[in-house]
Design an enzyme around this catalytic site. Sequence first.
Site, PDB file in Angstrom:
ATOM      1  N   PRO A  31      35.611 -19.350 -40.244  1.00 40.74           N
ATOM      2  CA  PRO A  31      35.178 -19.863 -38.938  1.00 40.74           C
ATOM      3  C   PRO A  31      35.915 -19.174 -37.793  1.00 40.74           C
ATOM      4  O   PRO A  31      37.130 -18.961 -37.858  1.00 40.74           O
ATOM      5  CB  PRO A  31      35.566 -21.346 -38.972  1.00 40.74           C
ATOM      6  N   CYS A  32      35.165 -18.776 -36.785  1.00 39.34           N
ATOM      7  CA  CYS A  32      35.773 -18.224 -35.587  1.00 39.34           C
ATOM      8  C   CYS A  32      36.228 -19.385 -34.707  1.00 39.34           C
ATOM      9  O   CYS A  32      35.486 -20.332 -34.529  1.00 39.34           O
ATOM     10  CB  CYS A  32      34.764 -17.372 -34.825  1.00 39.34           C
ATOM     11  N   THR A  33      37.416 -19.309 -34.221  1.00 38.09           N
ATOM     12  CA  THR A  33      37.902 -20.399 -33.362  1.00 38.09           C
ATOM     13  C   THR A  33      38.328 -19.878 -32.026  1.00 38.09           C
ATOM     14  O   THR A  33      38.578 -18.728 -31.839  1.00 38.09           O
ATOM     15  CB  THR A  33      39.091 -21.125 -34.017  1.00 38.09           C
TER      16      THR A  33
END
Length: 71
Positions: free
Chosen positions: A69-71
């Site tokens: 996941p990109c955060t």
Amino acid sequence: ICSLFAGVGGIDLGFLNTKKCEIVYANEFDKYAVQTYELNFKNKVDCRDIHEVKINEIPDFDIMVGGFPCT
């Protein structure tokens, strides 16, 4: 390639650049990432929550990739 949590397709692009792979399925939940992915790849993205996807709905594949996941 079966691409789960595909994002905008960075991992997919690496495999496609080998000229030895093709994407048979991509899943991504984020609508903005899906828009970008579909602008850059010929594949239509399954944008359902991964919990809703049944295994028999995914085409046969040899390699599964998944993005963090990109955060």
